[in-house]
Design a protein around this motif. Structure first.
Motif: not given
Ligand code: ADP
Length: 713
Positions: A22, A85-86, A89-90, A115-118, A121
């Motif tokens: 975000g 969001r990608c 990358f997962f 954020g924590d998701g990024s 990753g």
């Molecule tokens: P935020 O960073 O704001 O928490 P998201 O959770 O949507 O947002 O994560 C953003 C992006 O980070 C995802 O679309 C993906 O590309 C990557 N990402 C998030 N979690 C993972 C994961 N467990 N493994 C690999 N990439 C991830």
């Protein structure tokens, strides 16, 4: 600003910055700081456009950045390098492509703002890096030599998130701006609600984190708040809420506001929706109730001064961290704790943050609150006290203290917020609160009045000083007059909300205690001045509002110069303290700040002039110099303007802007309101406790850090 050159024979370090997940206001400030700090250290800095997607796609999504490429973006919301969001990358396959693309550019260090998701990753990617490289070499997609030069991936994570939901930092980039949007909206709603005697339910963002709801409620004086971490502790919470709201109405309150975080739930884990709250209020109170869901407005717009500076400081620290890590690599989270930039192990912070969300899902609410910072918990406690506080009769036999509140010094936005909280908490605990008019002038004349519960209604958000304030410091016979006033009004304690004048006056009264027994009462100074020049306090109430007023004014001034080559000399307040000049310089991208602390010499001015000439010759369009009003008595703003204009010889023109009193005006920012609330709550507690002692103290309280630590001297 120097741009250091790398040492001969050594390939310059290459690093890249990307924004992911975000978007959040202040991300641009971080990108700008990363690029410029990197270049200044002789590194080559790349931007990866559209987050991880750009890394997977490669090609022209990975671009080298120049100093000027990140000019003029500090005041812009969102992120100029895009975020996404990608899904790819997962997958390992996606990450393999990303590694190949990075290797192509010989990039092995990343600053990730997300954020924590990024950050999760990024962590996975970093762990896999050696294997991914081995696979690329094996399949002939990368040479062993190139792969060998980049054995580890270094990561510095910055948290860009309006939710303020990350462990390891008191504030995330964007949260303060979101609160600006929220308080502006609730202030606007309050006025229409009050006109019609309506109740409003306002829904704010925060699926797992109640920060925005809680702080928004504190800043706007809301009546009830619902957050995910701490659901109402009784099953019949609807009854409790309705009772509180109707008591407020009976006491004369015209508007009722309930703030609800989007992830609010009850003890059993069932979501509480804003429409449910609306229905309950309508049915039980029989009133007109409206719902406002603030939505994406909270994410947008120009970043606040705080977020610009937070992004800048964190971006700078991230690059320093990467360069210091050398070949060993590492993964750190750059945060801010206690008003200082910190670094912590990345994954530990991410795991702790995710643990809160898990605790909420598993209905372990005490654990969720425990995992939040102490300042969050303290704010929640204060809010609970404030919303539960109702004007009620004192307990039988209770000693009713008579506590006086006054403002002193120049006006500081937030003075009213502090006075309101002090009065309401004082009244609620059975004491009599008196408001002194016009600072120490009023105390000398004995000009004060009792302040009841409703007399401070609307003060939470009002700028200026409702009690009145001035710079009078008592001298000579004033002291006798004050001692008479204190005796006549039978004052048991004094709360002075103000700046230097208040501190000087309080000190004088304390030192005269032997001569005037009436001064043997507890006295407390609560720091409130835009100048931020008070002892024992890193941030006084009002400074954040002034900083935002300056940033907004300078943004407009800079925009006025789009067509011409122009330099502005902007003078800001602050007296002998350069805080406003320095921090506004950081927030607006000034190339030079002149501070009283540093002084100004003719040689400085010559060097700055040369710098300006060089810049405008290179094609620069706008220059900005900020001076503190007492930077130097001879080299005034008009002197600087004349000097630069004359010596610029037509290459650029120069204008001066003395911002003046707009800096003391305006409604307080959320930060100032929150700090005013916390400090006032502590002040009243202290005065009440101290009044019972045989030898009460004189003290000042201060904010030693952002966590709201309370100190006394
Ligand atoms: P935020 O960073 O704001 O928490 P998201 O959770 O949507 O947002 O994560 C953003 C992006 O980070 C995802 O679309 C993906 O590309 C990557 N990402 C998030 N979690 C993972 C994961 N467990 N493994 C690999 N990439 C991830």
């Amino acid at each position: 600003m120097s741009m250091a050159q790398p040492m001969k024979g050594i390939a310059p370090k290459r690093l890249a910055v990307l924004t992911s997940g975000g978007d959040a206001p202040g991300m641009n400030a971080a990108v700008r700081a990363v690029v410029r700090t990197g270049l200044d250290h002789g590194a080559e800095v790349f931007a990866i456009y559209e987050g991880f997607q750009g890394m997977v796609d490669g090609g022209d999504r990975i671009r080298p950045m120049t100093w000027d490429a990140v000019g003029g973006i500090l005041h812009r919301g969102g992120t100029i390098i895009g975020t996404a969001r990608c899904a790819a990358f997962f997958t390992r396959e996606g990450r393999l492509k990303a590694a190949r693309n990075l290797l192509e550019f010989e990039i092995d260090s990343l600053v990730i703002i997300g954020g924590d998701g990024s950050l999760t990753g990024a962590h996975i990617f970093r762990q896999e890096w050696p294997e991914l490289l081995a696979e690329l070499v094996e399949s002939g997609q990368a040479s062993a030599e190139v792969a060998g030069r980049h054995p580890v991936l270094t990561i510095a994570g910055l948290v860009g998130s309006i939710d303020n939901d990350m462990f390891g930092t008191d504030m995330t980039i964007g949260a303060d701006t979101a609160l600006h949007r929220i308080t502006a909206a609730i202030d606007a709603i309050s006025s229409t609600a009050a006109s019609h005697q309506r109740a409003f339910v306002v829904e704010v963002m925060g699926r797992h984190c109640g920060y925005l709801a809680l702080m928004g409620a504190l800043a706007c004086g809301a009546d009830w708040v619902l957050i995910p971490e701490s659901p109402p502790d009784v099953d019949n919470w609807e009854d409790v809420m309705c009772h509180l709201l109707s008591s407020g109405r009976k006491a004369g309150r015209r508007d009722s506001i309930v703030i609800i975080a989007e992830g609010a739930r009850d003890r059993n884990g069932s979501p509480i929706s804003s429409t449910y709250v609306k229905d309950v209020l309508e049915q039980r109170l029989g009133e007109d109730v409206r719902v406002t869901i603030l939505g994406h407005v909270q994410r947008g717009g120009s970043p606040s001064a705080f977020d610009r500076n937070l992004g800048t400081l964190m971006g700078h620290a991230a690059v320093e961290e990467i360069l210091a890590a050398g070949q060993d690599g590492g993964a750190s989270l750059i945060g801010m704790r206690g008003n200082r930039i910190t670094k912590s192990p990345l994954m530990f912070c991410v795991e702790q943050s995710q643990a809160v969300a898990r605790a909420i899902t598993e209905k372990e609410y005490d654990k969720a609150m425990e995992l939040r910072s102490s300042s969050f918990r303290e704010a929640f406690r204060t809010l609970k006290t404030l919303v539960q506080a109702l004007p009620h009769e004192p307990d039988a036999g209770q000693r009713r203290l008579r506590l006086a509140v006054l403002n002193a010094g120049g006006p500081a936005p937030g003075m009213n917020t502090a006075a309101r909280v002090a009065v309401r908490l004082g009244v609620d605990t059975g004491h009599i609160m008196l408001g002194v008019q016009q600072g120490f002038t009023g105390l000398i004349k004995g000009d004060m009045r009792e302040l009841g519960w409703m007399s401070v209604a609307g003060w939470a958000s009002a700028g200026g000083s409702e009690l009145g304030t001035n710079r009078k410091v008592p001298v000579g016979s004033d002291l006798y007059a004050i001692s008479k006033s204190l005796e006549n009004w039978r004052i048991d304690g004094l709360l002075i909300i103000g700046g230097w004048t208040g501190y000087e006056a309080a000190y004088r009264l304390c030192t005269e205690r032997n001569n005037f027994p009436a001064f043997n009462i507890p006295m407390l100074c609560l720091p409130a001045t835009i100048d931020n020049n008070l002892p024992g306090s890193e941030l006084s109430i009002g400074a954040d509002t002034a900083l935002n007023s300056i940033a907004e004014a300078v943004d407009k001034i800079k925009q006025s110069a789009v067509a011409s080559r122009r330099c502005f000399v902007v003078e800001v307040m602050g007296r002998r303290c350069g805080y406003l000049a320095l921090m506004s310089g950081l927030a607006t991208g000034a190339e030079r700040v002149y501070l009283h602390e540093e002084g100004v010499t003719l040689a400085d001015l010559q060097a700055d002039l040369n710098h300006l000439i060089a810049g405008f010759s290179r094609g620069k369009r706008v220059g900005l110099m900020i001076r503190d009003e007492e930077a130097n008595p001879v080299y005034s703003a008009s002197f600087m303007r004349d000097l630069f204009e004359e010596e610029g010889k037509g290459l650029f023109d120069v204008r001066q802007a003395i911002l003046g009193h707009l800096q003391q005006g305006g409604n307080p920012t959320p930060f100032d309101r929150i700090q005013a609330t916390r400090l006032a709550a502590r002040s009243i507690e202290w005065l009440i406790a101290e009044a019972e002692k045989p030898a009460p103290a004189g003290a000042f309280i201060g904010l030693q850090d952002f966590a709201g630590e309370f100190g006394r001297a």
